[in-house]
Design a protein around this motif. Structure first.
Motif, PDB file in Angstrom:
ATOM      1  N   MET A   1       2.228  -9.210  -8.338  1.00  0.00           N
ATOM      2  CA  MET A   1       3.159  -9.840  -9.241  1.00  0.00           C
ATOM      3  C   MET A   1       2.386 -10.378 -10.447  1.00  0.00           C
ATOM      4  O   MET A   1       1.377 -11.041 -10.294  1.00  0.00           O
ATOM      5  CB  MET A   1       3.859 -10.983  -8.509  1.00  0.00           C
ATOM      6  CG  MET A   1       5.324 -10.999  -8.735  1.00  0.00           C
ATOM      7  SD  MET A   1       6.047 -12.320  -7.794  1.00  0.00           S
ATOM      8  CE  MET A   1       7.677 -11.779  -7.884  1.00  0.00           C
ATOM      9  N   SER A   2       2.890 -10.113 -11.583  1.00  0.00           N
ATOM     10  CA  SER A   2       2.176 -10.549 -12.780  1.00  0.00           C
ATOM     11  C   SER A   2       2.610 -11.954 -13.174  1.00  0.00           C
ATOM     12  O   SER A   2       3.586 -12.509 -12.671  1.00  0.00           O
ATOM     13  CB  SER A   2       2.454  -9.563 -13.926  1.00  0.00           C
ATOM     14  OG  SER A   2       3.809  -9.680 -14.311  1.00  0.00           O
ATOM     15  N   PHE A   3       1.866 -12.514 -14.078  1.00  0.00           N
ATOM     16  CA  PHE A   3       2.147 -13.874 -14.571  1.00  0.00           C
ATOM     17  C   PHE A   3       3.514 -13.932 -15.244  1.00  0.00           C
ATOM     18  O   PHE A   3       4.230 -14.934 -15.131  1.00  0.00           O
ATOM     19  CB  PHE A   3       1.038 -14.293 -15.550  1.00  0.00           C
ATOM     20  CG  PHE A   3       1.276 -15.643 -16.141  1.00  0.00           C
ATOM     21  CD1 PHE A   3       1.119 -16.789 -15.387  1.00  0.00           C
ATOM     22  CD2 PHE A   3       1.677 -15.769 -17.464  1.00  0.00           C
ATOM     23  CE1 PHE A   3       1.341 -18.035 -15.934  1.00  0.00           C
ATOM     24  CE2 PHE A   3       1.913 -17.004 -18.018  1.00  0.00           C
ATOM     25  CZ  PHE A   3       1.737 -18.149 -17.246  1.00  0.00           C
ATOM     26  N   LYS A   4       3.890 -12.839 -15.910  1.00  0.00           N
ATOM     27  CA  LYS A   4       5.179 -12.799 -16.603  1.00  0.00           C
ATOM     28  C   LYS A   4       6.339 -12.877 -15.607  1.00  0.00           C
ATOM     29  O   LYS A   4       7.310 -13.602 -15.831  1.00  0.00           O
ATOM     30  CB  LYS A   4       5.265 -11.514 -17.435  1.00  0.00           C
ATOM     31  CG  LYS A   4       6.484 -11.424 -18.291  1.00  0.00           C
ATOM     32  CD  LYS A   4       6.448 -10.154 -19.132  1.00  0.00           C
ATOM     33  CE  LYS A   4       7.688 -10.072 -19.994  1.00  0.00           C
ATOM     34  NZ  LYS A   4       7.726  -8.855 -20.779  1.00  0.00           N
ATOM     35  N   ILE A   6       6.244 -14.199 -12.565  1.00  0.00           N
ATOM     36  CA  ILE A   6       6.242 -15.545 -11.980  1.00  0.00           C
ATOM     37  C   ILE A   6       6.874 -16.533 -12.953  1.00  0.00           C
ATOM     38  O   ILE A   6       7.657 -17.401 -12.559  1.00  0.00           O
ATOM     39  CB  ILE A   6       4.807 -15.960 -11.601  1.00  0.00           C
ATOM     40  CG1 ILE A   6       4.301 -15.070 -10.466  1.00  0.00           C
ATOM     41  CG2 ILE A   6       4.762 -17.427 -11.199  1.00  0.00           C
ATOM     42  CD1 ILE A   6       2.852 -15.286 -10.108  1.00  0.00           C
ATOM     43  N   LEU A   7       6.586 -16.396 -14.226  1.00  0.00           N
ATOM     44  CA  LEU A   7       7.149 -17.286 -15.236  1.00  0.00           C
ATOM     45  C   LEU A   7       8.666 -17.105 -15.339  1.00  0.00           C
ATOM     46  O   LEU A   7       9.412 -18.086 -15.398  1.00  0.00           O
ATOM     47  CB  LEU A   7       6.486 -17.013 -16.591  1.00  0.00           C
ATOM     48  CG  LEU A   7       6.912 -17.912 -17.746  1.00  0.00           C
ATOM     49  CD1 LEU A   7       6.495 -19.342 -17.461  1.00  0.00           C
ATOM     50  CD2 LEU A   7       6.306 -17.433 -19.041  1.00  0.00           C
ATOM     51  N   ILE A   8       9.134 -15.888 -15.306  1.00  0.00           N
ATOM     52  CA  ILE A   8      10.580 -15.624 -15.374  1.00  0.00           C
ATOM     53  C   ILE A   8      11.277 -16.186 -14.142  1.00  0.00           C
ATOM     54  O   ILE A   8      12.326 -16.837 -14.247  1.00  0.00           O
ATOM     55  CB  ILE A   8      10.846 -14.105 -15.533  1.00  0.00           C
ATOM     56  CG1 ILE A   8      10.393 -13.639 -16.921  1.00  0.00           C
ATOM     57  CG2 ILE A   8      12.311 -13.786 -15.321  1.00  0.00           C
ATOM     58  CD1 ILE A   8      10.441 -12.144 -17.122  1.00  0.00           C
ATOM     59  N   ILE A   9      10.713 -15.960 -12.970  1.00  0.00           N
ATOM     60  CA  ILE A   9      11.321 -16.477 -11.733  1.00  0.00           C
ATOM     61  C   ILE A   9      11.338 -18.004 -11.760  1.00  0.00           C
ATOM     62  O   ILE A   9      12.339 -18.630 -11.395  1.00  0.00           O
ATOM     63  CB  ILE A   9      10.563 -15.934 -10.501  1.00  0.00           C
ATOM     64  CG1 ILE A   9      10.823 -14.431 -10.353  1.00  0.00           C
ATOM     65  CG2 ILE A   9      10.972 -16.680  -9.247  1.00  0.00           C
ATOM     66  CD1 ILE A   9       9.995 -13.766  -9.281  1.00  0.00           C
ATOM     67  N   THR A  10      10.263 -18.604 -12.214  1.00  0.00           N
ATOM     68  CA  THR A  10      10.197 -20.065 -12.278  1.00  0.00           C
ATOM     69  C   THR A  10      11.242 -20.611 -13.247  1.00  0.00           C
ATOM     70  O   THR A  10      11.927 -21.580 -12.938  1.00  0.00           O
ATOM     71  CB  THR A  10       8.789 -20.513 -12.716  1.00  0.00           C
ATOM     72  OG1 THR A  10       7.827 -19.964 -11.822  1.00  0.00           O
ATOM     73  CG2 THR A  10       8.679 -22.018 -12.697  1.00  0.00           C
ATOM     74  N   VAL A  13      14.686 -20.247 -11.513  1.00  0.00           N
ATOM     75  CA  VAL A  13      14.912 -21.015 -10.286  1.00  0.00           C
ATOM     76  C   VAL A  13      15.012 -22.509 -10.572  1.00  0.00           C
ATOM     77  O   VAL A  13      15.835 -23.200  -9.977  1.00  0.00           O
ATOM     78  CB  VAL A  13      13.801 -20.715  -9.259  1.00  0.00           C
ATOM     79  CG1 VAL A  13      13.864 -21.680  -8.095  1.00  0.00           C
ATOM     80  CG2 VAL A  13      13.919 -19.285  -8.766  1.00  0.00           C
ATOM     81  N   LEU A  14      14.217 -23.037 -11.466  1.00  0.00           N
ATOM     82  CA  LEU A  14      14.205 -24.482 -11.717  1.00  0.00           C
ATOM     83  C   LEU A  14      15.557 -25.032 -12.163  1.00  0.00           C
ATOM     84  O   LEU A  14      15.991 -26.064 -11.645  1.00  0.00           O
ATOM     85  CB  LEU A  14      13.109 -24.837 -12.716  1.00  0.00           C
ATOM     86  CG  LEU A  14      11.688 -24.841 -12.165  1.00  0.00           C
ATOM     87  CD1 LEU A  14      10.692 -25.164 -13.270  1.00  0.00           C
ATOM     88  CD2 LEU A  14      11.542 -25.815 -11.022  1.00  0.00           C
ATOM     89  N   PRO A  15      16.266 -24.412 -13.092  1.00  0.00           N
ATOM     90  CA  PRO A  15      17.580 -24.960 -13.446  1.00  0.00           C
ATOM     91  C   PRO A  15      18.576 -24.935 -12.289  1.00  0.00           C
ATOM     92  O   PRO A  15      19.368 -25.853 -12.126  1.00  0.00           O
ATOM     93  CB  PRO A  15      18.063 -24.067 -14.583  1.00  0.00           C
ATOM     94  CG  PRO A  15      16.850 -23.445 -15.136  1.00  0.00           C
ATOM     95  CD  PRO A  15      15.891 -23.325 -13.995  1.00  0.00           C
ATOM     96  N   PHE A  16      18.518 -23.881 -11.468  1.00  0.00           N
ATOM     97  CA  PHE A  16      19.452 -23.795 -10.340  1.00  0.00           C
ATOM     98  C   PHE A  16      19.181 -24.870  -9.299  1.00  0.00           C
ATOM     99  O   PHE A  16      20.100 -25.357  -8.655  1.00  0.00           O
ATOM    100  CB  PHE A  16      19.411 -22.406  -9.705  1.00  0.00           C
ATOM    101  CG  PHE A  16      20.057 -21.358 -10.559  1.00  0.00           C
ATOM    102  CD1 PHE A  16      21.393 -21.475 -10.921  1.00  0.00           C
ATOM    103  CD2 PHE A  16      19.345 -20.272 -11.012  1.00  0.00           C
ATOM    104  CE1 PHE A  16      21.998 -20.515 -11.725  1.00  0.00           C
ATOM    105  CE2 PHE A  16      19.933 -19.308 -11.813  1.00  0.00           C
ATOM    106  CZ  PHE A  16      21.266 -19.437 -12.164  1.00  0.00           C
TER     107      PHE A  16
END
Length: 62
Positions: A1-4, A6-10, A13-16
């Motif tokens: 998994m790339s940094f991009k 992980i950043l998109i998933i983060t 997920v955080l607002p939800f």
């Protein structure tokens, strides 16, 4: 998994997780001022009055 990824998933997920938190129920209204007299308190007051009257008559007769 790339940094991009992980950043998109983060960022998704955080607002939800913030929306998923349970909001506490609103505060109930405060009780009315004064002491509520229920049946038991009324019974105790009546019993005290009866006891006081009996004691007064008993003491005054002797």
């Amino acid at each position: 998994m790339s940094f991009k990824n992980i950043l998109i998933i983060t960022l998704l997920v955080l607002p939800f997780t913030g929306f998923a938190q349970v909001v506490p129920p609103p505060m109930p209204p405060p009780p009315p001022p004064g002491l509520p007299i229920d049946g038991f308190s009324g019974f105790l007051i009546a019993l005290g009055i009866i006891y006081g009257v009996k004691k007064k008559y008993k003491d005054s007769s002797s």
